[in-house]
Design a protein around this motif. Sequence first.
Motif, PDB file in Angstrom:
ATOM      1  N   VAL A  58       0.836  -1.196   0.000  1.00 28.87           N
ATOM      2  CA  VAL A  58       0.000   0.000   0.000  1.00 28.87           C
ATOM      3  C   VAL A  58       0.873   1.249   0.000  1.00 28.87           C
ATOM      4  O   VAL A  58       0.587   2.238  -0.693  1.00 28.87           O
ATOM      5  CB  VAL A  58      -0.967  -0.012   1.202  1.00 28.87           C
ATOM      6  N   GLN A  59       1.962   1.214   0.756  1.00 30.39           N
ATOM      7  CA  GLN A  59       2.881   2.353   0.786  1.00 30.39           C
ATOM      8  C   GLN A  59       3.517   2.566  -0.593  1.00 30.39           C
ATOM      9  O   GLN A  59       3.661   3.712  -1.052  1.00 30.39           O
ATOM     10  CB  GLN A  59       3.959   2.119   1.842  1.00 30.39           C
ATOM     11  N   ALA A  60       3.889   1.467  -1.268  1.00 31.99           N
ATOM     12  CA  ALA A  60       4.480   1.571  -2.602  1.00 31.99           C
ATOM     13  C   ALA A  60       3.468   2.100  -3.606  1.00 31.99           C
ATOM     14  O   ALA A  60       3.809   2.878  -4.506  1.00 31.99           O
ATOM     15  CB  ALA A  60       5.016   0.207  -3.044  1.00 31.99           C
ATOM     16  N   GLU A  61       2.217   1.675  -3.475  1.00 28.54           N
ATOM     17  CA  GLU A  61       1.173   2.154  -4.378  1.00 28.54           C
ATOM     18  C   GLU A  61       0.976   3.656  -4.220  1.00 28.54           C
ATOM     19  O   GLU A  61       0.826   4.390  -5.202  1.00 28.54           O
ATOM     20  CB  GLU A  61      -0.138   1.418  -4.097  1.00 28.54           C
ATOM     21  N   ARG A  62       1.009   4.130  -2.983  1.00 26.89           N
ATOM     22  CA  ARG A  62       0.862   5.564  -2.746  1.00 26.89           C
ATOM     23  C   ARG A  62       2.026   6.339  -3.366  1.00 26.89           C
ATOM     24  O   ARG A  62       1.838   7.416  -3.932  1.00 26.89           O
ATOM     25  CB  ARG A  62       0.772   5.827  -1.247  1.00 26.89           C
ATOM     26  N   LEU A  63       3.228   5.780  -3.245  1.00 24.70           N
ATOM     27  CA  LEU A  63       4.393   6.409  -3.863  1.00 24.70           C
ATOM     28  C   LEU A  63       4.208   6.499  -5.377  1.00 24.70           C
ATOM     29  O   LEU A  63       4.496   7.534  -5.990  1.00 24.70           O
ATOM     30  CB  LEU A  63       5.663   5.619  -3.542  1.00 24.70           C
ATOM     31  N   ALA A  64       3.715   5.407  -5.987  1.00 24.12           N
ATOM     32  CA  ALA A  64       3.508   5.390  -7.434  1.00 24.12           C
ATOM     33  C   ALA A  64       2.495   6.448  -7.857  1.00 24.12           C
ATOM     34  O   ALA A  64       2.713   7.183  -8.824  1.00 24.12           O
ATOM     35  CB  ALA A  64       3.057   4.006  -7.886  1.00 24.12           C
ATOM     36  N   LEU A  65       1.396   6.545  -7.142  1.00 25.96           N
ATOM     37  CA  LEU A  65       0.369   7.517  -7.489  1.00 25.96           C
ATOM     38  C   LEU A  65       0.873   8.949  -7.329  1.00 25.96           C
ATOM     39  O   LEU A  65       0.467   9.850  -8.058  1.00 25.96           O
ATOM     40  CB  LEU A  65      -0.872   7.297  -6.614  1.00 25.96           C
ATOM     41  N   ARG A  66       1.788   9.130  -6.380  1.00 30.48           N
ATOM     42  CA  ARG A  66       2.284  10.462  -6.088  1.00 30.48           C
ATOM     43  C   ARG A  66       3.428  10.892  -7.006  1.00 30.48           C
ATOM     44  O   ARG A  66       3.560  12.064  -7.364  1.00 30.48           O
ATOM     45  CB  ARG A  66       2.749  10.504  -4.628  1.00 30.48           C
ATOM     46  N   GLU A  67       4.276   9.932  -7.418  1.00 29.12           N
ATOM     47  CA  GLU A  67       5.535  10.291  -8.063  1.00 29.12           C
ATOM     48  C   GLU A  67       5.676   9.862  -9.522  1.00 29.12           C
ATOM     49  O   GLU A  67       6.510  10.426 -10.251  1.00 29.12           O
ATOM     50  CB  GLU A  67       6.708   9.675  -7.269  1.00 29.12           C
ATOM     51  N   GLU A  68       4.919   8.851  -9.998  1.00 31.22           N
ATOM     52  CA  GLU A  68       5.260   8.251 -11.286  1.00 31.22           C
ATOM     53  C   GLU A  68       5.123   9.226 -12.458  1.00 31.22           C
ATOM     54  O   GLU A  68       5.912   9.182 -13.407  1.00 31.22           O
ATOM     55  CB  GLU A  68       4.450   6.980 -11.544  1.00 31.22           C
ATOM     56  N   LYS A  69       4.149  10.119 -12.428  1.00 30.07           N
ATOM     57  CA  LYS A  69       3.992  11.053 -13.546  1.00 30.07           C
ATOM     58  C   LYS A  69       5.166  12.015 -13.631  1.00 30.07           C
ATOM     59  O   LYS A  69       5.677  12.312 -14.725  1.00 30.07           O
ATOM     60  CB  LYS A  69       2.671  11.808 -13.422  1.00 30.07           C
ATOM     61  N   ALA A  70       5.613  12.508 -12.478  1.00 30.11           N
ATOM     62  CA  ALA A  70       6.746  13.428 -12.477  1.00 30.11           C
ATOM     63  C   ALA A  70       8.023  12.711 -12.905  1.00 30.11           C
ATOM     64  O   ALA A  70       8.841  13.270 -13.657  1.00 30.11           O
ATOM     65  CB  ALA A  70       6.924  14.040 -11.091  1.00 30.11           C
ATOM     66  N   LEU A  71       8.205  11.483 -12.453  1.00 28.55           N
ATOM     67  CA  LEU A  71       9.395  10.725 -12.840  1.00 28.55           C
ATOM     68  C   LEU A  71       9.379  10.417 -14.334  1.00 28.55           C
ATOM     69  O   LEU A  71      10.425  10.453 -14.994  1.00 28.55           O
ATOM     70  CB  LEU A  71       9.469   9.431 -12.024  1.00 28.55           C
ATOM     71  N   ALA A  72       8.196  10.112 -14.875  1.00 26.20           N
ATOM     72  CA  ALA A  72       8.079   9.856 -16.316  1.00 26.20           C
ATOM     73  C   ALA A  72       8.388  11.118 -17.116  1.00 26.20           C
ATOM     74  O   ALA A  72       9.108  11.084 -18.123  1.00 26.20           O
ATOM     75  CB  ALA A  72       6.681   9.345 -16.643  1.00 26.20           C
ATOM     76  N   LYS A  73       7.869  12.249 -16.669  1.00 23.10           N
ATOM     77  CA  LYS A  73       8.096  13.510 -17.375  1.00 23.10           C
ATOM     78  C   LYS A  73       9.582  13.861 -17.389  1.00 23.10           C
ATOM     79  O   LYS A  73      10.096  14.393 -18.380  1.00 23.10           O
ATOM     80  CB  LYS A  73       7.289  14.622 -16.704  1.00 23.10           C
ATOM     81  N   ALA A  74      10.281  13.539 -16.307  1.00 23.78           N
ATOM     82  CA  ALA A  74      11.705  13.848 -16.228  1.00 23.78           C
ATOM     83  C   ALA A  74      12.517  13.070 -17.267  1.00 23.78           C
ATOM     84  O   ALA A  74      13.571  13.527 -17.705  1.00 23.78           O
ATOM     85  CB  ALA A  74      12.226  13.549 -14.824  1.00 23.78           C
ATOM     86  N   GLN A  75      12.020  11.910 -17.685  1.00 26.22           N
ATOM     87  CA  GLN A  75      12.733  11.101 -18.681  1.00 26.22           C
ATOM     88  C   GLN A  75      12.472  11.575 -20.107  1.00 26.22           C
ATOM     89  O   GLN A  75      13.238  11.265 -21.017  1.00 26.22           O
ATOM     90  CB  GLN A  75      12.351   9.618 -18.547  1.00 26.22           C
ATOM     91  N   GLY A  76      11.381  12.290 -20.309  1.00 25.99           N
ATOM     92  CA  GLY A  76      11.061  12.796 -21.641  1.00 25.99           C
ATOM     93  C   GLY A  76      10.893  11.670 -22.643  1.00 25.99           C
ATOM     94  O   GLY A  76      10.258  10.649 -22.359  1.00 25.99           O
ATOM     95  N   GLU A  77      11.488  11.832 -23.838  1.00 24.51           N
ATOM     96  CA  GLU A  77      11.347  10.835 -24.893  1.00 24.51           C
ATOM     97  C   GLU A  77      12.086   9.532 -24.568  1.00 24.51           C
ATOM     98  O   GLU A  77      11.905   8.539 -25.254  1.00 24.51           O
ATOM     99  CB  GLU A  77      11.854  11.396 -26.220  1.00 24.51           C
ATOM    100  N   ARG A  78      12.880   9.549 -23.526  1.00 24.14           N
ATOM    101  CA  ARG A  78      13.588   8.326 -23.100  1.00 24.14           C
ATOM    102  C   ARG A  78      12.730   7.436 -22.213  1.00 24.14           C
ATOM    103  O   ARG A  78      13.121   6.301 -21.918  1.00 24.14           O
ATOM    104  CB  ARG A  78      14.877   8.699 -22.363  1.00 24.14           C
TER     105      ARG A  78
END
Length: 397
Positions: A58-78
């Motif tokens: 549950v803690q990992a799921e909350r981290l994913a919901l909170r952070e995954e979009k920002a982490l994806a955006k930081a990678q850009g086309e990569r």
Amino acid sequence: MRKFASWARRGLLAISPLALFAAMAASAAPGDRAMLPAVREAMQRDLGLTSEQLTQYVQAERLALREEKALAKAQGERFAGSWLERKGNGQYQLVVATTSITPQRAPAGAEIRSVRHSLDRLEASKGEIDTLLAHGAKSPEGVYGWFVDVRNNSVTVNVAPGAEAAAIGFIAATGADADTIRFQRMESAPMPLATLQGGSEYLSNDGSNYYYCSVGFAVTRNGAKGFATAGHCGNAGDRAFVAVNRRTVSQIGAFAASNFPGSDRAWVQVDNNHTLLPVVDGYSGSDIPVYGSTEAPIGASVCRSGRTTGLHCGVIEAKNVTVQYPDASVNGLTQVKVCAEGGDSGGAFITGAGQGQGVLSGGNYSCKGKQAKLATSYFQPLNALLQGYGLTLSTSP
């Protein structure tokens, strides 16, 4: 009232109305609400988790919901996809894949992993296969579907034993990027689950036959109320019923819209004298309120509720999956490692945090014995269904 004597001869159970899903809640974060005991019990049983491991998930799921979009955006086309992953010690982490080879620091509970193919490249490769079907081609017998598999950094094609050669020829003809393709054996074919015999939450009727399906989510549209379900459960205009007893059914409404194949979505408009609750039936425990429809990441645990088999839980394996049913192809489904049976079609998928995910389309195997561990199921994503028909989910407070 309509007599339905053949139902009694089939030995089916009486139907009780299925508790329904709710809409997006803006007041609380998707992972902030306590998980109900029935959901905890089902997740621990079906996923083989201890209580401590489930809490950490549950803690990992909350981290994913909170952070995954920002982490994806930081990678850009990569960027090459993200998912929740269970490690060898039973703990969960968020994985963000990238084609960058430069070491990067990730927040606690996450890993940034280098891979070969970007998500854009994988989606373009899958798109070549989908385009061929859209132009009238048919996949060969034994090719059950394909999807962007971010966990394996590939476009994975599900193939029956003995159909490998036909699958290779088919994929070669599509023009898909061969470097991205991975073939995976699937021992049993996926099937739409409406026409198989089994207990059901509601019945649809096309004028001559009854079909068994499960209710998904309570919805409204311009003041009219109803429920979301699978498109293969009925065509627009087909009537919907619930059972009064083992020999008699009563009409509750009719299919207002339905799409199948291509997608697998529908909604049934229900007469005003019927009540639709914004909850999901937990079967072994309390009803499960639905607080929203925030989409869960790949690797997340979800639970499926259906009249035939009750509540079962599994892990999201892939999204935007193309599934080849007998004589029908469906796009945009989500693949889950969980069992289902006839009559469960149209039933609800929900996260432990009460976020509605979709309605059951089909699957393979059953929930009986060792087959349950082999089973794969597919659901029509909820948000796409709502947007397609201009529906609003009912919500729990």
